[in-house]
Design an enzyme around this catalytic site. Sequence first.
Site, PDB file in Angstrom:
ATOM      1  N   LYS A 143     -13.942  23.327  36.685  1.00 32.04           N
ATOM      2  CA  LYS A 143     -14.879  24.036  35.805  1.00 32.04           C
ATOM      3  C   LYS A 143     -14.050  25.014  34.976  1.00 32.04           C
ATOM      4  O   LYS A 143     -13.641  26.072  35.455  1.00 32.04           O
ATOM      5  CB  LYS A 143     -15.941  24.778  36.616  1.00 32.04           C
ATOM      6  CG  LYS A 143     -17.017  25.431  35.755  1.00 32.04           C
ATOM      7  CD  LYS A 143     -18.081  26.100  36.612  1.00 32.04           C
ATOM      8  CE  LYS A 143     -19.211  26.652  35.740  1.00 32.04           C
ATOM      9  NZ  LYS A 143     -18.747  27.668  34.787  1.00 32.04           N
ATOM     10  N   ARG A 177     -21.584  25.142  21.454  1.00 36.09           N
ATOM     11  CA  ARG A 177     -22.766  24.820  22.246  1.00 36.09           C
ATOM     12  C   ARG A 177     -23.988  25.595  21.749  1.00 36.09           C
ATOM     13  O   ARG A 177     -25.091  25.070  21.701  1.00 36.09           O
ATOM     14  CB  ARG A 177     -22.510  25.141  23.724  1.00 36.09           C
ATOM     15  CG  ARG A 177     -23.720  24.873  24.615  1.00 36.09           C
ATOM     16  CD  ARG A 177     -23.428  25.255  26.069  1.00 36.09           C
ATOM     17  NE  ARG A 177     -24.554  24.939  26.924  1.00 36.09           N
ATOM     18  CZ  ARG A 177     -25.615  25.717  27.116  1.00 36.09           C
ATOM     19  NH1 ARG A 177     -25.680  26.878  26.495  1.00 36.09           N
ATOM     20  NH2 ARG A 177     -26.602  25.352  27.909  1.00 36.09           N
ATOM     21  N   GLU A 208     -13.888  21.508  26.464  1.00 38.59           N
ATOM     22  CA  GLU A 208     -13.692  22.957  26.526  1.00 38.59           C
ATOM     23  C   GLU A 208     -12.448  23.356  25.748  1.00 38.59           C
ATOM     24  O   GLU A 208     -11.361  22.810  25.958  1.00 38.59           O
ATOM     25  CB  GLU A 208     -13.520  23.374  27.991  1.00 38.59           C
ATOM     26  CG  GLU A 208     -13.807  24.829  28.252  1.00 38.59           C
ATOM     27  CD  GLU A 208     -15.256  25.061  28.648  1.00 38.59           C
ATOM     28  OE1 GLU A 208     -15.598  26.206  28.971  1.00 38.59           O
ATOM     29  OE2 GLU A 208     -16.034  24.084  28.644  1.00 38.59           O
TER      30      GLU A 208
END
Length: 681
Positions: free
Chosen positions: A122, A143, A179
């Site tokens: 993550k 996002r 990411e």
Amino acid sequence: MSAGTPAARAAELRELLNRYAHAYYVLDAPLVSDAEYDRLYQELEALEQRHPELRTPDSPTQRVGGRALDRFEPVRHAVPMLSIRTETDIGDAGASNFDTKVRKELGLDATAPAVEYLAELKFDGLAISLRYENGLLVRAATRGDGEVGEDVTQNVRTIGQIPLRLSGKAPVLLEVRGEVYMRRDDFDSLNARQTEAGEKTFVNPRNAAAGAVRQLDPNMTRKRPLSFFAYSIGETSGWTLPARQSELLEALEKFGFPVSSERTVARGAEELVAFHQRIGELRNRLPFDIDGVVYKVDLVEQQQKLGWVTREPRWAVAHKYAPQEEITRLLNIEIQVGRTGALTPVAKLQPVFVGGATVTNASLHNEDMIRRKGVKIGDWVVVRRAGDVIPEVVTAVVDRRDGKETDFVMPETCPVCGSHAMRAEDEAITRCTGGLFCGAQRKQALLHFASRRAMDIEGLGDKLVEQLVDGGIVKTPADLYKLGLLSLATLDRMAEKSAANVLQGIEQSKNTTLPRFIYALGIRNVGETTAKELARHFGKLDNLVTAKEAALLQVQDVGPIVANSIAAFFAEPHNVEVVEQLRAAGVHWTETEPAEQAAVLPFTGKTFVLTGTLPSLSRDEATAMIEAVGGKVSGSVSKKTHYVVAGAEAGSKLDKAQQLGVTVLDEEGLRALLARGPEQE
């Protein structure tokens, strides 16, 4: 294309440079020296200057930052970028609980084989959507709120690890999600350069990366050392999806994307636990920050069977690690004044590296919290990054006291404006009574007033508001409507065209709605939903201004605390004066009869859900139409939903509506329904 022609040489150089860049940025295995790469790059650059028609979107020269932007354009995600449920169990419980739930949902008994999961990291960065059409990068977006993000294409093109053209046979359409992050060594080097230049340093790699992606000037982004990992996809067309999540990541690697090697296919809870433990031990040695691991059911067929709950997939979960702690010195406790006048004690710490970031400040929340923690100025204290994000002072190390420590005393006056500070009997927060006269509150109040969901004044951002307030040009929101071109154009970084755009935004904001205006006033505890209920109930602003607490309590969702906040706000003469000044400046809205006097609206009690992109109506316009006839717009589909309005590329909400037998409408059907009323459906 003839060999030896400029076009042939340009194509050859593009292929070479892109291959060398992929080897350097993604594979970390350079094929040529920097000098050789630079020589080829300069040759291609010169060739394109002589023959501009040879410059293609995937040329390495197009990674250079483009012109600065005035603002980011909104981008609606065709497939929403939804969040993954997070568990913060310490130890093995997170993995075991998730596996148990998955097996139950899939109807697997104890004798069934173990479920296979993709276990991955993550990352602690900024989520990005990359849209490729016929193999070419055409758009990159943040996002945002999951439904709508911001177009950051120019900035993302400067990131070397992100391919401008996909390798191999590309799908007609492929949206890749991942990411953007900053490596720890790159972060340290960046801060060293900032210090050397006498500029502000960054708090942690995540903030530095997020700030770089959201720079209005792409050339500034290019100077920041950013990296990227791909981990999922969104919208696709012309491509047969892999049958497993793990195979999807392998496919993304073949397209040229960097994918973290710290991933594995784990069979059952036992192997998930092992992965969680291994990464936990490895965590501090990774070259980048993570704040946990992610488990995803590997088989796409099983993912589809598990489906979604609200806005989260049932087939995935994020498992965070226990917060990390360190000991450092509490040098002082300073007071920060917020938009609503809250006086918040902030711990000023001797710099300490905790959970992958250097921490110098931590919130102490309020006076009672300081007393409960037993913290004194000068103490050695335990500092934790709660949830690996928010620095927190946990407790004092009493054994290390030497008697020089002092108690903290909450000031009786606001440190910014000198107004009296008061603490209500039922609150833990001490507040400045200066309202709009307080400089600290003024800046935040103006930013809130101008925000998109409030008065929506384009171009009125942090830096401009800071100059306007610090220069004494604007003291209340009403002063915004007195601004002239000269007063704006003379400010730093504010050319005449930019100033004219801001003035146009201010002028356009005069035509608003009562809910937006109420929300824009920044009344404590009054959000968008409450503002809508207040406007609906009272109909006219004057009715709200003069309402007593007893009358306010009659409004849906308004309790004693909110009622007290509203009454206190309008009891201050200067607040009412600002409202009148705004009206005098031309700010206006449509008013209606109070709810108790108005006719019953045809769709009162009816719940609508919007999904996909409608042909001519924006999400806000459709919502306004529905609310105008008494309907309520919800974000999720349930058995209580009456109508789902579906546009192009509608997602899981449409599927759920069909499963539940909810009436589905397109835009034309919505317009027809609202026109004829529910009794004729």
